[in-house]
Write a protein that holds these residues in place. Structure first.
Motif, PDB file in Angstrom:
ATOM      1  N   ALA A 166     -28.697  12.394 -36.990  1.00  0.00           N
ATOM      2  CA  ALA A 166     -27.483  11.648 -36.629  1.00  0.00           C
ATOM      3  C   ALA A 166     -27.799  10.356 -35.883  1.00  0.00           C
ATOM      4  O   ALA A 166     -26.871   9.675 -35.423  1.00  0.00           O
ATOM      5  CB  ALA A 166     -26.559  12.536 -35.791  1.00  0.00           C
ATOM      6  N   GLY A 167     -29.086   9.995 -35.776  1.00  0.00           N
ATOM      7  CA  GLY A 167     -29.453   8.746 -35.089  1.00  0.00           C
ATOM      8  C   GLY A 167     -28.841   8.697 -33.700  1.00  0.00           C
ATOM      9  O   GLY A 167     -28.883   9.677 -32.953  1.00  0.00           O
ATOM     10  N   ASP A 205     -23.368  11.383 -27.970  1.00  0.00           N
ATOM     11  CA  ASP A 205     -24.480  11.337 -28.919  1.00  0.00           C
ATOM     12  C   ASP A 205     -25.388  12.547 -28.637  1.00  0.00           C
ATOM     13  O   ASP A 205     -25.158  13.301 -27.687  1.00  0.00           O
ATOM     14  CB  ASP A 205     -25.226   9.996 -28.865  1.00  0.00           C
ATOM     15  CG  ASP A 205     -25.908   9.754 -27.529  1.00  0.00           C
ATOM     16  OD1 ASP A 205     -26.308  10.739 -26.873  1.00  0.00           O
ATOM     17  OD2 ASP A 205     -26.047   8.580 -27.135  1.00  0.00           O
ATOM     18  N   ARG A 225     -34.280  13.490 -33.335  1.00  0.00           N
ATOM     19  CA  ARG A 225     -33.880  12.346 -34.145  1.00  0.00           C
ATOM     20  C   ARG A 225     -34.673  12.216 -35.462  1.00  0.00           C
ATOM     21  O   ARG A 225     -35.253  11.162 -35.743  1.00  0.00           O
ATOM     22  CB  ARG A 225     -34.086  11.075 -33.307  1.00  0.00           C
ATOM     23  CG  ARG A 225     -33.024  10.022 -33.479  1.00  0.00           C
ATOM     24  CD  ARG A 225     -33.310   8.794 -32.631  1.00  0.00           C
ATOM     25  NE  ARG A 225     -32.407   8.665 -31.529  1.00  0.00           N
ATOM     26  CZ  ARG A 225     -32.590   9.133 -30.301  1.00  0.00           C
ATOM     27  NH1 ARG A 225     -33.685   9.755 -29.977  1.00  0.00           N
ATOM     28  NH2 ARG A 225     -31.680   8.974 -29.375  1.00  0.00           N
ATOM     29  N   TYR A 252     -24.237  14.290 -41.206  1.00  0.00           N
ATOM     30  CA  TYR A 252     -24.878  13.628 -40.064  1.00  0.00           C
ATOM     31  C   TYR A 252     -25.075  12.141 -40.313  1.00  0.00           C
ATOM     32  O   TYR A 252     -25.166  11.352 -39.365  1.00  0.00           O
ATOM     33  CB  TYR A 252     -26.199  14.327 -39.718  1.00  0.00           C
ATOM     34  CG  TYR A 252     -25.942  15.732 -39.230  1.00  0.00           C
ATOM     35  CD1 TYR A 252     -25.108  15.942 -38.137  1.00  0.00           C
ATOM     36  CD2 TYR A 252     -26.468  16.845 -39.884  1.00  0.00           C
ATOM     37  CE1 TYR A 252     -24.810  17.221 -37.702  1.00  0.00           C
ATOM     38  CE2 TYR A 252     -26.182  18.121 -39.454  1.00  0.00           C
ATOM     39  CZ  TYR A 252     -25.355  18.302 -38.364  1.00  0.00           C
ATOM     40  OH  TYR A 252     -25.043  19.566 -37.937  1.00  0.00           O
ATOM     41  N   THR A 253     -25.112  11.755 -41.580  1.00  0.00           N
ATOM     42  CA  THR A 253     -25.181  10.317 -41.877  1.00  0.00           C
ATOM     43  C   THR A 253     -23.872   9.662 -41.452  1.00  0.00           C
ATOM     44  O   THR A 253     -23.868   8.559 -40.895  1.00  0.00           O
ATOM     45  CB  THR A 253     -25.453  10.094 -43.383  1.00  0.00           C
ATOM     46  OG1 THR A 253     -26.693  10.724 -43.693  1.00  0.00           O
ATOM     47  CG2 THR A 253     -25.559   8.606 -43.710  1.00  0.00           C
ATOM     48  N   ARG A 256     -24.194   9.150 -37.902  1.00  0.00           N
ATOM     49  CA  ARG A 256     -25.160   8.072 -37.614  1.00  0.00           C
ATOM     50  C   ARG A 256     -24.508   6.699 -37.819  1.00  0.00           C
ATOM     51  O   ARG A 256     -24.784   5.741 -37.103  1.00  0.00           O
ATOM     52  CB  ARG A 256     -26.386   8.232 -38.535  1.00  0.00           C
ATOM     53  CG  ARG A 256     -27.533   7.279 -38.209  1.00  0.00           C
ATOM     54  CD  ARG A 256     -28.812   7.693 -38.903  1.00  0.00           C
ATOM     55  NE  ARG A 256     -28.662   7.859 -40.339  1.00  0.00           N
ATOM     56  CZ  ARG A 256     -28.600   6.861 -41.206  1.00  0.00           C
ATOM     57  NH1 ARG A 256     -28.698   5.611 -40.797  1.00  0.00           N
ATOM     58  NH2 ARG A 256     -28.455   7.102 -42.494  1.00  0.00           N
TER      59      ARG A 256
END
Ligand SMILES: NC(=O)c1ccc[n+]([C@@H]2O[C@H](COP(=O)([O-])OP(=O)(O)OC[C@H]3O[C@@H](n4cnc5c(N)ncnc54)[C@H](OP(=O)(O)O)[C@@H]3O)[C@@H](O)[C@H]2O)c1
Length: 290
Positions: A166-167, A205, A225, A252-253, A256
């Motif tokens: 998910a950055g 986050d 990460r 999760y993108t 992100r």
């Protein structure tokens, strides 16, 4: 109605809860029981579940239309799209059968933003319900906190890490107990034609998540990460199917890319109390990661 233990339950229109062995349906069943309400659950394997005597357990399999008889006499239905099933093959016939058998209200578990992401199966179900003539309630839920005690549990428990791609994106995690509380409110009040956007009280986050878990569990949890490729490769090595790994990657993108952080007030406005924070979720379910 009087149960085998002599307890008298409040009278409400007949309610059927599907997915009652899962996250949200299970919590709805718990909360209806707590409210002392009489209801039915539809499960694929009645012999393998244990509910208190007051719960009427019926066999229901979306993939088997002969089990749809259980919908007769039901007025209010909790419906979900079970992951891995086919919307057109497994959920559309349930909606059609519910309408044909006189169900009056369907409370459907959807996803946050379904109205904009038209390719998701949830939006298709919403459209079918809107056109069905039945009253509908959409629970457009953000990412469940319970994924951290479910699918990602062993990453934390065994490896002290949060491993997802998910950055630095933020997510407005919602507790399944709040989603269920809104469902129960809608089922008991007969709410008509409302879409709720259900999020937690904050967008966090995964560094924030790791900090909360480190404090709650008393040991260091790291957010590692991983890249998209590493996530899929390692998930496969750990036994996750390719289709589920790719499904999670897509989810999760979105986080992100900053698409999962919207915080709404629907839970506090409807329930008259704040939505559950991630810290409390971690404390309440601490044993899951020990
Ligand atoms: N995870 C998230 O962060 C999130 C966020 C928003 C929305 N959602 C949506 O929430 C839904 C999943 O809800 P959940 O997490 O509460 O479910 P879950 O824990 O994944 O459980 C799925 C339930 O569906 C039942 N089921 C599976 N196949 C069935 C069939 N053919 N007929 C009848 N029942 C069947 C299962 O019963 P058995 O005991 O018979 O297997 C189980 O009770 C999905 O549509 C997902 O997209 C998830």
């Amino acid at each position: 109605m009087t149960t085998q233990t002599g307890q008298t339950l409040p009278t409400v229109p007949p309610i059927l809860v599907l997915g009652a062995t899962g996250n949200v349906g299970g919590e709805i069943a718990r909360q209806l029981l707590q409210a002392g309400v009489s209801f039915q659950v539809g499960v694929r394997q009645p012999g393998r579940v244990s509910f208190p005597d007051s719960v009427d357990v019926q066999r229901f399999d979306a993939a088997d239309s002969s089990s749809y008889t259980v919908l007769s006499g039901i007025e209010r239905l909790f419906l979900l799209w079970p992951p891995g099933t086919d919307m057109q093959r497994d959920v559309q016939p349930v909606i059609e059968a519910a309408a044909a058998r006189g169900v009056q209200q369907v409370v459907f578990l959807s996803i946050l933003g379904a109205e904009k992401i038209r390719v998701v199966p949830h939006r298709r179900a919403e459209q079918l319900l809107e056109a069905s003539g039945m009253d509908w309630v959409f629970l457009r839920a953000s990412y469940f906190m319970q994924n951290l005690s479910g699918v990602h549990r062993d990453d934390v428990r065994l490896r002290n890490e949060i491993f997802l791609p998910a950055g630095n994106g933020k997510t407005s995690f919602v507790d399944v107990r709040d989603v269920a509380a809104v469902a129960v409110h809608a089922l008991l009040h007969g709410t008509r034609n409302v879409a709720y956007d259900l999020t937690g009280p904050q967008a966090l986050d995964y560094d924030d998540v790791a900090s909360i878990f480190s404090v709650t569990l008393g040991r260091r949890i790291r957010y590692t990460r991983p890249s998209a490729l590493t996530f899929v490769r390692v998930s496969r090595q750990r036994g996750t199917s390719l289709s589920f790994a790719l499904f999670m990657l897509a989810e999760y993108t979105a986080a992100r890319l900053g698409l999962a952080g919207r915080v709404t007030q629907d839970i506090p406005e409807l329930l008259g109390r704040p939505a559950i924070r991630l810290r409390r979720f971690a404390e309440d379910f601490r044993d899951a990661w020990l």
